[in-house]
Motif scaffolding. Structure first.
Motif, PDB file in Angstrom:
ATOM      1  N   CYS A  25       5.585  -5.340  -4.352  1.00 50.13           N
ATOM      2  CA  CYS A  25       6.578  -4.462  -3.727  1.00 50.13           C
ATOM      3  C   CYS A  25       6.295  -4.203  -2.259  1.00 50.13           C
ATOM      4  N   ALA A  26       5.123  -4.622  -1.755  1.00 53.24           N
ATOM      5  CA  ALA A  26       4.700  -4.212  -0.418  1.00 53.24           C
ATOM      6  C   ALA A  26       4.432  -5.403   0.499  1.00 53.24           C
ATOM      7  N   ASP A  27       4.796  -5.234   1.760  1.00 50.88           N
ATOM      8  CA  ASP A  27       4.459  -6.218   2.788  1.00 50.88           C
ATOM      9  C   ASP A  27       3.051  -5.973   3.332  1.00 50.88           C
ATOM     10  N   VAL A  28       2.630  -4.718   3.311  1.00 51.99           N
ATOM     11  CA  VAL A  28       1.293  -4.329   3.762  1.00 51.99           C
ATOM     12  C   VAL A  28       0.745  -3.300   2.784  1.00 51.99           C
ATOM     13  N   VAL A  29      -0.520  -3.432   2.428  1.00 50.19           N
ATOM     14  CA  VAL A  29      -1.220  -2.406   1.667  1.00 50.19           C
ATOM     15  C   VAL A  29      -2.429  -1.958   2.471  1.00 50.19           C
ATOM     16  N   LEU A  30      -2.533  -0.656   2.663  1.00 48.35           N
ATOM     17  CA  LEU A  30      -3.701  -0.065   3.301  1.00 48.35           C
ATOM     18  C   LEU A  30      -4.591   0.546   2.235  1.00 48.35           C
ATOM     19  N   ALA A  31      -5.880   0.261   2.322  1.00 47.95           N
ATOM     20  CA  ALA A  31      -6.868   0.917   1.457  1.00 47.95           C
ATOM     21  C   ALA A  31      -7.965   1.426   2.381  1.00 47.95           C
ATOM     22  N   CYS A  35      -9.247  -0.788  -8.040  1.00 45.73           N
ATOM     23  CA  CYS A  35      -8.425  -0.424  -6.883  1.00 45.73           C
ATOM     24  C   CYS A  35      -8.048  -1.664  -6.078  1.00 45.73           C
ATOM     25  N   VAL A  36      -8.995  -2.573  -5.898  1.00 46.14           N
ATOM     26  CA  VAL A  36      -8.713  -3.828  -5.188  1.00 46.14           C
ATOM     27  C   VAL A  36      -7.674  -4.643  -5.951  1.00 46.14           C
ATOM     28  N   ALA A  37      -7.824  -4.718  -7.263  1.00 47.24           N
ATOM     29  CA  ALA A  37      -6.860  -5.468  -8.079  1.00 47.24           C
ATOM     30  C   ALA A  37      -5.453  -4.901  -7.917  1.00 47.24           C
ATOM     31  N   GLU A  38      -5.353  -3.569  -7.876  1.00 46.09           N
ATOM     32  CA  GLU A  38      -4.045  -2.932  -7.700  1.00 46.09           C
ATOM     33  C   GLU A  38      -3.486  -3.218  -6.312  1.00 46.09           C
ATOM     34  N   ALA A  39      -4.320  -3.122  -5.285  1.00 47.30           N
ATOM     35  CA  ALA A  39      -3.853  -3.397  -3.927  1.00 47.30           C
ATOM     36  C   ALA A  39      -3.299  -4.815  -3.827  1.00 47.30           C
ATOM     37  N   CYS A  40      -3.997  -5.764  -4.409  1.00 50.32           N
ATOM     38  CA  CYS A  40      -3.553  -7.159  -4.362  1.00 50.32           C
ATOM     39  C   CYS A  40      -2.298  -7.368  -5.218  1.00 50.32           C
ATOM     40  N   ARG A  41      -2.213  -6.685  -6.326  1.00 51.56           N
ATOM     41  CA  ARG A  41      -1.021  -6.784  -7.189  1.00 51.56           C
ATOM     42  C   ARG A  41       0.228  -6.307  -6.460  1.00 51.56           C
ATOM     43  N   LEU A  42       0.095  -5.261  -5.663  1.00 55.72           N
ATOM     44  CA  LEU A  42       1.240  -4.693  -4.958  1.00 55.72           C
ATOM     45  C   LEU A  42       1.754  -5.581  -3.839  1.00 55.72           C
ATOM     46  N   LEU A  43       0.884  -6.447  -3.312  1.00 60.90           N
ATOM     47  CA  LEU A  43       1.251  -7.272  -2.162  1.00 60.90           C
ATOM     48  C   LEU A  43       2.167  -8.426  -2.537  1.00 60.90           C
ATOM     49  N   ARG A  44       3.165  -8.635  -1.720  1.00 63.29           N
ATOM     50  CA  ARG A  44       3.975  -9.847  -1.826  1.00 63.29           C
ATOM     51  C   ARG A  44       3.170 -11.024  -1.282  1.00 63.29           C
ATOM     52  N   PRO A  45       3.456 -12.244  -1.725  1.00 59.61           N
ATOM     53  CA  PRO A  45       2.816 -13.408  -1.105  1.00 59.61           C
ATOM     54  C   PRO A  45       3.071 -13.408   0.396  1.00 59.61           C
ATOM     55  N   GLY A  46       2.017 -13.612   1.158  1.00 56.23           N
ATOM     56  CA  GLY A  46       2.118 -13.524   2.608  1.00 56.23           C
ATOM     57  C   GLY A  46       1.883 -12.136   3.149  1.00 56.23           C
ATOM     58  N   GLY A  47       1.739 -11.148   2.255  1.00 54.38           N
ATOM     59  CA  GLY A  47       1.509  -9.774   2.672  1.00 54.38           C
ATOM     60  C   GLY A  47       0.078  -9.558   3.128  1.00 54.38           C
ATOM     61  N   THR A  48      -0.127  -8.466   3.845  1.00 51.76           N
ATOM     62  CA  THR A  48      -1.405  -8.184   4.487  1.00 51.76           C
ATOM     63  C   THR A  48      -2.111  -7.003   3.826  1.00 51.76           C
ATOM     64  N   VAL A  61       7.894  -2.736   3.779  1.00 49.47           N
ATOM     65  CA  VAL A  61       7.289  -1.637   3.014  1.00 49.47           C
ATOM     66  C   VAL A  61       5.775  -1.663   3.200  1.00 49.47           C
ATOM     67  N   LEU A  62       5.210  -0.512   3.492  1.00 49.12           N
ATOM     68  CA  LEU A  62       3.770  -0.350   3.614  1.00 49.12           C
ATOM     69  C   LEU A  62       3.320   0.675   2.584  1.00 49.12           C
ATOM     70  N   VAL A  63       2.364   0.289   1.744  1.00 48.81           N
ATOM     71  CA  VAL A  63       1.814   1.203   0.737  1.00 48.81           C
ATOM     72  C   VAL A  63       0.421   1.614   1.183  1.00 48.81           C
ATOM     73  N   ASP A  64       0.209   2.912   1.267  1.00 46.12           N
ATOM     74  CA  ASP A  64      -1.010   3.510   1.801  1.00 46.12           C
ATOM     75  C   ASP A  64      -1.758   4.174   0.644  1.00 46.12           C
TER      76      ASP A  64
END
Length: 235
Positions: free
Chosen positions: A100-106, A119-132, A46-49
């Motif tokens: 919920c995400a393997d990758v988050v794009l901001a 916004c950064v806090a949300e991006a990091c919250r969405l990432l799974r451990p090991g996510g990019t 999953v990639l969240v953009d």
């Protein structure tokens, strides 16, 4: 007269998203550069953009369930035509579950929100451990205010007038520190259009322009980082 960074501007510019010679031309170049940083998808990735706009990154990522979050419904409607699953929402309060995400794009979003730290806090919250996490934004410097606003708004392919509020630009060291606070070790570098292709584009308005890395973070910069897994106590 509207204030700078008024999101309603995007409703008026919605037909411009996929014009490679239009007002969002540089966003096409940045989207390709951003897509090159996305790791290969594995399984049900999953990639969240965040702030997906018209979905310009979609052609440059494959194998992912591409979820786009944007405030403006017209943007999401355009992105849907390019395979993006749209969710209307604020990048500072994303309506998605933790990890919920393997990758988050901001990409080109942090300089458009009132609170880039949220916004950064949300991006990091969405990432799974090991996510990019992959970001690109505009630096909070006098040079960026000159180049990205006063000059770029007068150049074909540059940002539409009024689209940026320089008061919202993001300090590179602050971004790295904020990501670290939320468990993501972010590495950053400066980016700019390649000079000769950019001059050719200004003359012909054809073909894209590659973005190249620079040592300077003074105007545009990008970053990529991985979310650390929570530490566990030894038994």
């Amino acid at each position: 007269m509207r204030n700078r960074n008024d999101p309603r501007q995007y409703d008026e510019l919605v037909t411009e998203w996929w014009k490679p010679d239009g007002v969002f031309a540089m966003l096409h170049w940045l989207a390709k550069s951003r897509g090159a940083l996305v790791p290969p998808a594995t399984g049900d990735s999953v990639l969240v953009d965040l702030g997906c706009g018209g979905g310009l990154t979609a052609p440059h990522v494959t194998g992912y369930r591409h979820i786009g979050v944007d405030l403006r419904q017209p943007n999401l409607s355009v992105a849907a035509h390019h395979g993006v699953v749209g969710i209307r929402g604020d990048a500072q309060r994303v309506p998605l579950a933790d990890e919920c995400a393997d990758v988050v794009l901001a990409g080109e979003i942090l300089e458009h929100v009132e609170d880039w730290r949220a916004c950064v806090a949300e991006a990091c919250r969405l990432l799974r451990p090991g996510g990019t996490l992959i970001v690109d934004t505009i630096a909070d410097t006098a040079l960026a205010r000159l180049v990205a606003v006063r000059l770029a708004e007068r150049v074909p392919g540059g940002p539409p007038p009024g689209i940026h509020d320089p008061a919202l630009f993001v300090p590179p060291k602050g971004l790295v520190a904020e990501c670290a606070r939320h468990g993501v070790a972010l590495r950053t570098w400066g980016v700019r259009p390649a000079i000769i292709p950019a001059l050719r584009w200004l003359r012909t308005r054809r073909d894209g322009v590659p973005m190249v890395s620079t040592r300077s973070h003074s105007i545009l910069y990008a970053g990529r980082g991985v979310k650390h897994a929570p530490s566990t106590s030894a038994r």
